[in-house]
Design a protein around this motif. Structure first.
Motif, PDB file in Angstrom:
ATOM      1  N   LEU A  57      32.855 -37.340 111.200  1.00 41.20           N
ATOM      2  CA  LEU A  57      33.446 -36.376 110.193  1.00 41.20           C
ATOM      3  C   LEU A  57      34.817 -36.458 109.594  1.00 41.20           C
ATOM      4  N   ASP A  58      34.908 -36.350 108.445  1.00 44.02           N
ATOM      5  CA  ASP A  58      36.275 -36.212 107.762  1.00 44.02           C
ATOM      6  C   ASP A  58      37.074 -34.771 108.299  1.00 44.02           C
ATOM      7  N   ARG A  59      38.214 -34.499 107.815  1.00 46.28           N
ATOM      8  CA  ARG A  59      39.240 -33.531 108.132  1.00 46.28           C
ATOM      9  C   ARG A  59      38.605 -32.151 107.837  1.00 46.28           C
ATOM     10  N   ARG A  60      37.709 -32.224 106.836  1.00 46.19           N
ATOM     11  CA  ARG A  60      37.018 -30.975 106.487  1.00 46.19           C
ATOM     12  C   ARG A  60      35.673 -30.741 106.816  1.00 46.19           C
ATOM     13  N   GLY A  61      35.103 -31.542 108.128  1.00 47.99           N
ATOM     14  CA  GLY A  61      34.038 -31.450 108.636  1.00 47.99           C
ATOM     15  C   GLY A  61      32.725 -31.979 107.966  1.00 47.99           C
ATOM     16  N   GLN A  62      33.130 -32.750 106.815  1.00 44.02           N
ATOM     17  CA  GLN A  62      31.981 -33.302 106.126  1.00 44.02           C
ATOM     18  C   GLN A  62      31.497 -34.703 106.549  1.00 44.02           C
ATOM     19  N   PRO A  63      30.614 -35.136 106.536  1.00 43.72           N
ATOM     20  CA  PRO A  63      30.190 -36.481 107.178  1.00 43.72           C
ATOM     21  C   PRO A  63      30.782 -37.521 106.338  1.00 43.72           C
ATOM     22  N   ILE A  64      31.231 -38.693 107.038  1.00 42.57           N
ATOM     23  CA  ILE A  64      31.954 -39.825 106.129  1.00 42.57           C
ATOM     24  C   ILE A  64      30.775 -40.542 105.697  1.00 42.57           C
ATOM     25  N   THR A  65      30.916 -41.082 104.255  1.00 41.60           N
ATOM     26  CA  THR A  65      29.827 -41.717 103.595  1.00 41.60           C
ATOM     27  C   THR A  65      30.304 -42.938 103.128  1.00 41.60           C
ATOM     28  N   MET A  66      29.420 -43.866 102.951  1.00 39.87           N
ATOM     29  CA  MET A  66      29.576 -45.299 102.544  1.00 39.87           C
ATOM     30  C   MET A  66      28.555 -45.556 101.051  1.00 39.87           C
ATOM     31  N   LYS A  67      29.339 -46.170 100.236  1.00 37.80           N
ATOM     32  CA  LYS A  67      28.205 -46.095  98.942  1.00 37.80           C
ATOM     33  C   LYS A  67      27.611 -47.500  99.078  1.00 37.80           C
ATOM     34  N   VAL A  68      26.318 -47.627  99.013  1.00 39.96           N
ATOM     35  CA  VAL A  68      25.554 -48.860  99.062  1.00 39.96           C
ATOM     36  C   VAL A  68      24.833 -49.121  97.899  1.00 39.96           C
ATOM     37  N   LYS A  69      25.042 -50.269  97.282  1.00 36.29           N
ATOM     38  CA  LYS A  69      24.222 -50.500  96.069  1.00 36.29           C
ATOM     39  C   LYS A  69      22.871 -51.327  96.150  1.00 36.29           C
ATOM     40  N   GLY A  70      21.922 -50.992  95.466  1.00 35.40           N
ATOM     41  CA  GLY A  70      20.711 -51.549  95.627  1.00 35.40           C
ATOM     42  C   GLY A  70      19.550 -50.816  94.814  1.00 35.40           C
ATOM     43  N   THR A  71      18.345 -51.097  94.803  1.00 36.42           N
ATOM     44  CA  THR A  71      17.220 -50.563  93.955  1.00 36.42           C
ATOM     45  C   THR A  71      16.883 -49.129  94.612  1.00 36.42           C
ATOM     46  N   VAL A  72      16.956 -48.143  93.892  1.00 37.61           N
ATOM     47  CA  VAL A  72      16.740 -46.654  94.387  1.00 37.61           C
ATOM     48  C   VAL A  72      15.577 -46.172  93.855  1.00 37.61           C
ATOM     49  N   GLU A  73      14.625 -45.528  94.448  1.00 41.36           N
ATOM     50  CA  GLU A  73      13.329 -45.064  94.133  1.00 41.36           C
ATOM     51  C   GLU A  73      13.263 -43.585  94.769  1.00 41.36           C
ATOM     52  N   PRO A  74      13.589 -42.698  94.007  1.00 41.95           N
ATOM     53  CA  PRO A  74      13.282 -41.154  94.297  1.00 41.95           C
ATOM     54  C   PRO A  74      12.029 -40.883  94.181  1.00 41.95           C
ATOM     55  N   TYR A  75      11.242 -40.107  95.006  1.00 46.72           N
ATOM     56  CA  TYR A  75      10.083 -39.573  94.767  1.00 46.72           C
ATOM     57  C   TYR A  75      10.069 -38.081  95.360  1.00 46.72           C
ATOM     58  N   PHE A  76       9.053 -37.275  94.985  1.00 46.73           N
ATOM     59  CA  PHE A  76       8.757 -36.057  95.521  1.00 46.73           C
ATOM     60  C   PHE A  76       7.774 -36.026  96.796  1.00 46.73           C
ATOM     61  N   ARG A  77       8.040 -35.576  97.923  1.00 45.27           N
ATOM     62  CA  ARG A  77       7.355 -35.555  99.292  1.00 45.27           C
ATOM     63  C   ARG A  77       6.051 -34.928  99.182  1.00 45.27           C
ATOM     64  N   THR A  78       6.125 -33.634  98.375  1.00 46.31           N
ATOM     65  CA  THR A  78       4.755 -32.836  98.307  1.00 46.31           C
ATOM     66  C   THR A  78       4.295 -32.871  96.928  1.00 46.31           C
TER      67      THR A  78
END
Length: 78
Positions: A57-78
Motif C-alpha cells: 500500500l502507498d502512504r494513503r492506504g491505496q494499493p500500489i499499481t503498475m501499468k501493463v500494456k497489451g490487448t484489453v477486452e472488457p465484458y459484462f459478466r451478467t
C-alpha cells in the motif's frame, strides 16, 4: 444501459472514470487472452491495465499499481 463496456473504467471512487452502476453490474477483463481479476483500471483505446502489486500500500492506504500494456477486452459478466 449499453451492452458494450466503456472505453475506460476505474474502481477508485476518487477517479473521474469511476462508475458505480457499471461496477455493480460486473465487468470482467481479458488481458492478452488471459482472464484477470486484479485489475484496478483499464483503457481499451490506449491498450493498458493497472494491476495491484501484491498487497503493498502507498502512504494513503491505496494499493500500489503498475501499468501493463497489451490487448484489453472488457465484458459484462451478467
Amino acid at each position: 444501459m449499453s451492452e458494450t463496456p466503456p472505453d475506460r473504467l476505474c474502481n477508485d471512487p476518487r477517479s473521474k472514470f469511476y462508475d458505480e452502476a457499471l461496477l455493480e453490474r460486473g465487468i470482467g477483463i481479458r488481458f492478452n487472452g488471459e482472464e484477470r481479476n486484479n485489475v484496478e483500471e483499464y483503457c481499451v483505446s490506449e491498450g493498458w491495465v493497472r494491476v495491484a502489486m501484491g498487497r503493498a500500500l502507498d502512504r494513503r492506504g491505496q494499493p500500489i499499481t503498475m501499468k501493463v500494456k497489451g490487448t484489453v477486452e472488457p465484458y459484462f459478466r451478467t
